[in-house]
Design a protein around this motif. Structure first.
Motif, short mmCIF file in Angstrom:
data_model
loop_
_atom_site.label_atom_id
_atom_site.label_comp_id
_atom_site.label_asym_id
_atom_site.label_seq_id
_atom_site.Cartn_x
_atom_site.Cartn_y
_atom_site.Cartn_z
N VAL A 1 0.84 -1.36 0.03
CA VAL A 1 -0.03 -0.11 -0.04
C VAL A 1 1.15 1.09 -0.03
N PHE A 2 0.57 2.24 -0.79
CA PHE A 2 1.37 3.46 -0.94
C PHE A 2 0.55 4.49 -0.39
N ALA A 3 0.73 5.42 0.57
CA ALA A 3 -0.12 6.51 1.03
C ALA A 3 0.50 7.62 0.85
N HIS B 1 7.84 7.02 4.27
CA HIS B 1 8.38 6.01 4.86
C HIS B 1 8.86 4.98 3.75
N TYR C 1 12.46 -2.81 0.74
CA TYR C 1 11.40 -3.43 0.05
C TYR C 1 11.71 -3.44 -1.43
N HIS D 1 -0.67 14.28 8.76
CA HIS D 1 -0.41 14.70 10.08
C HIS D 1 -0.63 16.45 10.20
N GLU E 1 4.98 18.65 16.93
CA GLU E 1 6.33 18.35 17.03
C GLU E 1 6.72 17.33 16.20
N VAL F 1 7.34 16.39 5.96
CA VAL F 1 6.84 15.01 6.30
C VAL F 1 5.20 15.14 6.77
N MET G 1 2.96 15.38 3.85
CA MET G 1 2.96 14.06 3.09
C MET G 1 2.64 12.89 3.93
N ASN H 1 1.42 6.15 9.43
CA ASN H 1 2.12 6.11 10.56
C ASN H 1 1.93 4.78 11.50
N ALA I 1 0.40 1.85 10.32
CA ALA I 1 0.62 0.85 9.51
C ALA I 1 2.22 0.42 9.25
N SER I 2 3.02 1.31 9.39
CA SER I 2 4.42 0.95 9.22
C SER I 2 4.92 0.25 10.30
N LEU J 1 2.17 9.29 17.55
CA LEU J 1 0.54 8.94 17.53
C LEU J 1 -0.17 7.66 18.21
N LEU K 1 -1.79 -6.42 10.46
CA LEU K 1 -2.63 -6.27 9.28
C LEU K 1 -1.97 -7.44 8.20
N ILE L 1 -6.25 -3.44 4.56
CA ILE L 1 -5.99 -1.89 4.45
C ILE L 1 -6.62 -1.24 5.89
N LYS M 1 13.08 12.28 15.28
CA LYS M 1 12.14 11.25 15.79
C LYS M 1 12.49 11.40 17.43
C1 FAD Z 1 12.57 12.57 8.23
C2 FAD Z 1 11.25 11.81 9.02
C3 FAD Z 1 11.02 12.11 10.41
C4 FAD Z 1 10.01 11.56 11.04
N1 FAD Z 1 9.57 12.14 12.35
C5 FAD Z 1 8.34 11.43 12.91
C6 FAD Z 1 8.14 11.92 14.24
O1 FAD Z 1 8.77 12.58 14.68
N2 FAD Z 1 6.96 11.46 14.76
C7 FAD Z 1 6.35 10.27 14.21
O2 FAD Z 1 5.40 9.87 14.62
N3 FAD Z 1 6.54 9.73 12.97
C8 FAD Z 1 7.61 10.54 12.30
N4 FAD Z 1 8.07 9.97 11.01
C9 FAD Z 1 7.32 8.78 10.38
C10 FAD Z 1 6.32 9.36 9.44
O3 FAD Z 1 5.24 9.90 10.33
C11 FAD Z 1 5.60 8.46 8.79
O4 FAD Z 1 6.77 8.17 7.81
C12 FAD Z 1 4.30 8.53 8.03
O5 FAD Z 1 3.42 9.01 8.86
C13 FAD Z 1 4.23 7.49 7.34
O6 FAD Z 1 2.82 7.78 6.71
P1 FAD Z 1 2.80 7.70 4.79
O7 FAD Z 1 1.47 8.00 4.42
O8 FAD Z 1 3.83 8.42 4.05
O9 FAD Z 1 3.15 6.09 4.79
P2 FAD Z 1 3.90 5.45 3.43
O10 FAD Z 1 5.04 5.49 3.38
O11 FAD Z 1 2.91 5.37 2.19
O12 FAD Z 1 3.46 3.82 4.04
C14 FAD Z 1 4.23 3.21 5.17
C15 FAD Z 1 3.82 2.01 5.45
O13 FAD Z 1 2.53 1.84 5.91
C16 FAD Z 1 1.90 0.98 4.94
N5 FAD Z 1 0.40 1.72 4.87
C17 FAD Z 1 0.24 2.95 4.59
N6 FAD Z 1 -0.92 3.35 4.69
C18 FAD Z 1 -1.81 2.29 5.05
C19 FAD Z 1 -2.94 1.87 5.24
N7 FAD Z 1 -3.86 2.64 5.32
N8 FAD Z 1 -3.51 0.80 5.24
C20 FAD Z 1 -2.40 -0.56 5.39
N9 FAD Z 1 -1.13 -0.06 5.28
C21 FAD Z 1 -0.82 1.09 4.96
C22 FAD Z 1 2.61 1.02 3.31
O14 FAD Z 1 2.58 0.11 2.64
C23 FAD Z 1 4.00 1.18 4.11
O15 FAD Z 1 4.37 -0.14 4.55
C24 FAD Z 1 9.26 10.52 10.36
C25 FAD Z 1 9.35 10.30 9.01
C26 FAD Z 1 10.50 10.70 8.39
C27 FAD Z 1 10.70 10.28 7.19
#
Ligand code: FAD
Length: 291
Positions: A28-30, A34, A44, A77, A99, A105, A108, A114, A116-117, A124, A160, A165, A193
């Motif tokens: 899944v790509f949201a 990450h 991956y 976020h 914070e 980030v 996006m 957040n 599911a990773s 959160l 999961l 999803i 982080k």
């Molecule tokens: C530089 C940096 C700093 C960060 N600092 C923080 C921080 O301070 N606090 C914090 O909480 N987080 C932090 N993060 C993490 C960040 O919050 C997560 O990377 C982000 O929320 C992931 O969401 P995304 O939509 O980009 O996920 P994606 O990159 O699209 O997906 C992440 C993973 O989850 C899966 N996925 C996504 N959505 C779903 C869904 N709906 N159902 C099932 N599987 C799904 C994907 O297949 C993948 O495995 C940081 C990340 C980075 C890169």
């Protein structure tokens, strides 16, 4: 990066069917914040990306007096941080989001991604667990609702299934005479982080002074978020004094499993947890007793 199929379903049912079709070889790509990093690093190498951004049923934040706050998996976020509804109902979420990472980030990254990773260094999950949040999940032939706590199995591993999803997080209304405090600590201004993040939710009994229910959730100090259940139990039926808060912090610091890394040694992280739990408990108690 290896070549991969790129798919854009417009319904959850379609997305789950595609995930099933690829039998564990699709991701899944949201927001991609990450996933893109892990793909670039070669960790991956999926055969397909199922981009869920066009699925409107995964978007939006709503409040229902009975169900509570319903947060679509695609809510970013930044949306959580700036939503007037979230600020009114659960300001702890907006405050915590300020914070999280950096503005790029936050724009996006999504709430669904957040959680599911299964990434342990996040914010959160602790808050959702302390608020007794539920995760709504859809698969190719079933839907289920589980406590957010049950999503997390191990480092980067969730409950999961490969065709499932995460569709929504639901946070029930806060019980009366309750308050929650979240405090995160980063050991360096360049490391974005957290080293540790602690959520404490206290609900008082009808006297308005004694603690009826406590939730103490520790993040970033183990493979998954940790409920400090012994520390929680030690508060039941008691009024919180500075000494009890100190003892609760000490007890909680022994219920997690931090590893030594660039964010601090195991010893240091336990000391941080002890202090954060004490402070969060005192603040939550003060607010709950004066509500
Ligand atoms: C530089 C940096 C700093 C960060 N600092 C923080 C921080 O301070 N606090 C914090 O909480 N987080 C932090 N993060 C993490 C960040 O919050 C997560 O990377 C982000 O929320 C992931 O969401 P995304 O939509 O980009 O996920 P994606 O990159 O699209 O997906 C992440 C993973 O989850 C899966 N996925 C996504 N959505 C779903 C869904 N709906 N159902 C099932 N599987 C799904 C994907 O297949 C993948 O495995 C940081 C990340 C980075 C890169």
């Amino acid at each position: 990066m290896r070549n991969f199929d790129y798919l854009e379903p417009v319904t959850v049912a379609e997305a789950c069917a595609l995930l099933k079709q690829y039998a564990g070889e699709a991701k899944v790509f949201a927001g991609g914040s990450h996933l893109t990093i892990l793909m670039k690093q070669g960790l991956y190498q999926p055969k397909a990306l199922v981009n869920i951004k066009k699925i409107s049923e995964l978007k939006g934040i709503k409040y229902d007096a009975k169900e509570g706050l319903c947060i679509g998996a695609l809510v970013t976020h930044r949306e959580l941080e700036t939503s007037a509804l979230v600020r009114e109902k659960f300001p702890v979420l907006s405050d915590a989001e300020r914070e999280v990472a950096n503005i790029r980030v936050r724009n996006m990254g999504t709430v669904g991604g957040n959680l599911a990773s299964g990434e342990p260094l996040t914010d959160l999950s602790q808050i959702f667990i302390a608020l007794d949040g539920k995760a709504k999940i859809s698969g190719s032939n079933r839907e289920r609702i589980i406590p957010v706590e049950e999503l997390f199995i191990d480092f980067y591993t969730t409950s999961l299934a490969e065709d499932e999803i995460l569709t929504q997080v639901v946070v029930p209304p806060l019980p009366v005479r309750s308050s929650i405090e979240y405090i995160r600590f980063s050991s360096s201004s360049v490391v974005d982080k957290p080293s540790a993040g602690v959520a404490v939710r206290l609900t008082l009994d009808s006297s308005g002074n004694a603690i009826q229910t406590a939730r103490i959730v520790l993040g970033c100090v183990g493979a998954t978020p940790v409920r400090a259940r012994q520390a929680e139990a030690s508060l039941a039926g008691k009024e919180l004094t500075p000494q009890l808060a100190e003892e609760t912090g000490s007890a909680a610091s022994q219920e997690c499993n931090p590893t030594s890394d660039l964010r601090g040694s195991e010893h240091y992280k336990r000391a941080i947890v002890r202090t954060l739990v004490k402070r969060a408990a005192m603040t939550a108690y003060k607010r709950a007793t004066s509500a």
